[in-house]
Scaffold this motif. Structure first.
Motif, PDB file in Angstrom:
ATOM      1  N   ALA A   1      11.466  17.785  -9.394  1.00 17.53           N
ATOM      2  CA  ALA A   1      10.850  16.510  -8.995  1.00 17.53           C
ATOM      3  C   ALA A   1      10.320  15.720 -10.185  1.00 17.53           C
ATOM      4  N   ARG A   2       9.649  16.401 -11.083  1.00 17.35           N
ATOM      5  CA  ARG A   2       9.062  15.707 -12.237  1.00 17.35           C
ATOM      6  C   ARG A   2      10.155  15.034 -13.074  1.00 17.35           C
ATOM      7  N   GLU A   3      11.248  15.739 -13.299  1.00  9.96           N
ATOM      8  CA  GLU A   3      12.342  15.195 -14.098  1.00  9.96           C
ATOM      9  C   GLU A   3      12.964  13.980 -13.417  1.00  9.96           C
ATOM     10  N   LYS A   4      13.127  14.043 -12.090  1.00  8.01           N
ATOM     11  CA  LYS A   4      13.673  12.904 -11.345  1.00  8.01           C
ATOM     12  C   LYS A   4      12.758  11.693 -11.486  1.00  8.01           C
ATOM     13  N   LEU A   5      11.459  11.919 -11.338  1.00  7.20           N
ATOM     14  CA  LEU A   5      10.505  10.816 -11.435  1.00  7.20           C
ATOM     15  C   LEU A   5      10.466  10.231 -12.838  1.00  7.20           C
ATOM     16  N   LEU A   6      10.490  11.096 -13.848  1.00  7.75           N
ATOM     17  CA  LEU A   6      10.482  10.606 -15.228  1.00  7.75           C
ATOM     18  C   LEU A   6      11.728   9.772 -15.521  1.00  7.75           C
ATOM     19  N   ALA A   7      12.881  10.228 -15.080  1.00  8.76           N
ATOM     20  CA  ALA A   7      14.124   9.477 -15.305  1.00  8.76           C
ATOM     21  C   ALA A   7      14.054   8.111 -14.633  1.00  8.76           C
ATOM     22  N   SER A   8      13.550   8.077 -13.426  1.00 13.63           N
ATOM     23  CA  SER A   8      13.420   6.820 -12.691  1.00 13.63           C
ATOM     24  C   SER A   8      12.432   5.884 -13.369  1.00 13.63           C
ATOM     25  N   ARG A   9      11.288   6.413 -13.778  1.00  8.86           N
ATOM     26  CA  ARG A   9      10.269   5.593 -14.450  1.00  8.86           C
ATOM     27  C   ARG A   9      10.782   5.086 -15.795  1.00  8.86           C
ATOM     28  N   ARG A  10      11.536   5.904 -16.511  1.00  7.11           N
ATOM     29  CA  ARG A  10      12.068   5.462 -17.806  1.00  7.11           C
ATOM     30  C   ARG A  10      13.030   4.297 -17.610  1.00  7.11           C
ATOM     31  N   GLN A  11      13.883   4.394 -16.590  1.00 10.30           N
ATOM     32  CA  GLN A  11      14.808   3.295 -16.314  1.00 10.30           C
ATOM     33  C   GLN A  11      14.030   2.052 -15.911  1.00 10.30           C
ATOM     34  N   GLY A  12      12.998   2.226 -15.110  1.00 13.75           N
ATOM     35  CA  GLY A  12      12.148   1.098 -14.725  1.00 13.75           C
ATOM     36  C   GLY A  12      11.461   0.478 -15.924  1.00 13.75           C
ATOM     37  N   PHE A  13      11.068   1.304 -16.876  1.00 12.03           N
ATOM     38  CA  PHE A  13      10.433   0.809 -18.102  1.00 12.03           C
ATOM     39  C   PHE A  13      11.392  -0.102 -18.867  1.00 12.03           C
TER      40      PHE A  13
ATOM     41  N   ILE B   1       0.821  -1.208   0.000  1.00 12.45           N
ATOM     42  CA  ILE B   1       0.000   0.000   0.000  1.00 12.45           C
ATOM     43  C   ILE B   1       0.857   1.261   0.000  1.00 12.45           C
ATOM     44  N   TYR B   2       1.941   1.273   0.780  1.00 11.12           N
ATOM     45  CA  TYR B   2       2.781   2.474   0.820  1.00 11.12           C
ATOM     46  C   TYR B   2       3.347   2.783  -0.560  1.00 11.12           C
ATOM     47  N   GLU B   3       3.677   1.744  -1.353  1.00 11.59           N
ATOM     48  CA  GLU B   3       4.182   1.976  -2.709  1.00 11.59           C
ATOM     49  C   GLU B   3       3.088   2.541  -3.603  1.00 11.59           C
ATOM     50  N   GLN B   4       1.863   2.085  -3.408  1.00  9.33           N
ATOM     51  CA  GLN B   4       0.753   2.601  -4.205  1.00  9.33           C
ATOM     52  C   GLN B   4       0.494   4.070  -3.884  1.00  9.33           C
ATOM     53  N   ILE B   5       0.609   4.435  -2.626  1.00 13.57           N
ATOM     54  CA  ILE B   5       0.430   5.838  -2.229  1.00 13.57           C
ATOM     55  C   ILE B   5       1.583   6.675  -2.775  1.00 13.57           C
ATOM     56  N   ARG B   6       2.799   6.141  -2.691  1.00  9.57           N
ATOM     57  CA  ARG B   6       3.963   6.823  -3.257  1.00  9.57           C
ATOM     58  C   ARG B   6       3.746   7.047  -4.753  1.00  9.57           C
ATOM     59  N   ASN B   7       3.303   6.011  -5.458  1.00 10.03           N
ATOM     60  CA  ASN B   7       3.069   6.113  -6.902  1.00 10.03           C
ATOM     61  C   ASN B   7       1.914   7.060  -7.226  1.00 10.03           C
ATOM     62  N   TRP B   8       0.904   7.083  -6.386  1.00  7.58           N
ATOM     63  CA  TRP B   8      -0.235   7.994  -6.565  1.00  7.58           C
ATOM     64  C   TRP B   8       0.245   9.444  -6.525  1.00  7.58           C
ATOM     65  N   LEU B   9       1.076   9.761  -5.540  1.00  6.46           N
ATOM     66  CA  LEU B   9       1.639  11.110  -5.450  1.00  6.46           C
ATOM     67  C   LEU B   9       2.579  11.380  -6.625  1.00  6.46           C
ATOM     68  N   ALA B  10       3.435  10.406  -6.953  1.00  9.68           N
ATOM     69  CA  ALA B  10       4.371  10.562  -8.067  1.00  9.68           C
ATOM     70  C   ALA B  10       3.615  10.798  -9.377  1.00  9.68           C
ATOM     71  N   ASP B  11       2.529  10.059  -9.587  1.00 10.64           N
ATOM     72  CA  ASP B  11       1.722  10.239 -10.802  1.00 10.64           C
ATOM     73  C   ASP B  11       1.183  11.660 -10.910  1.00 10.64           C
ATOM     74  N   GLN B  12       0.784  12.234  -9.781  1.00  7.50           N
ATOM     75  CA  GLN B  12       0.262  13.603  -9.791  1.00  7.50           C
ATOM     76  C   GLN B  12       1.350  14.620 -10.135  1.00  7.50           C
TER      77      GLN B  12
END
Length: 124
Positions: free
Chosen positions: A78-90, A11-22
């Motif tokens: 923050a947005r750039e950090k999250l995008l870079a992380s998500r791209r690597q995860g992709f 659940i904590y990851e889902q909340i983290r991702n919910w905030l990150a998505d926003q």
């Protein structure tokens, strides 16, 4: 537990991702105040500790920062950090496994591109 959450990940990851998505979709932008822990607890109907863990991860990553007595805010870049992380995860979670499977199936780059083109146009 809220029906907005699922049992596929903590659940904590889902909340983290919910905030990150926003932050990624720019619902929340740099220096915006995020919802308080109490607001998130009420929204998702979960424990304070669970919410705090998700928020703390974003603080540790430099995505959020705390103003003592005021709340949590979206950090600069923050947005750039999250995008870079998500791209690597992709790449790690989707692209590499797909390419490994394509190799097993003896699919060429051209075959894969045709599949992408066909399926990409169907989702539009």
């Amino acid at each position: 537990m809220s029906n907005l959450l699922n049992e596929k990940m903590p659940i904590y990851e889902q909340i983290r991702n919910w905030l990150a998505d926003q932050i990624i979709d720019e619902t929340l932008t740099e220096d915006d105040k995020i919802p308080s822990t109490n607001e998130i607890v009420t929204y998702f109907k979960v424990n304070h500790i669970t919410v705090s863990k998700g928020v703390t991860e974003l603080v540790d990553e430099g995505v959020l920062y705390k103003k003592r007595g005021v709340g949590m805010f979206v950090a600069e870049g923050a947005r750039e950090k999250l995008l870079a992380s998500r791209r690597q995860g992709f790449v790690e979670n989707y692209l590499k496994p797909m390419l490994e499977e394509a190799k097993k199936l003896d699919l060429s780059e051209s075959d894969i591109q045709k599949m992408i083109d066909k399926n990409g146009s169907e989702s539009e």
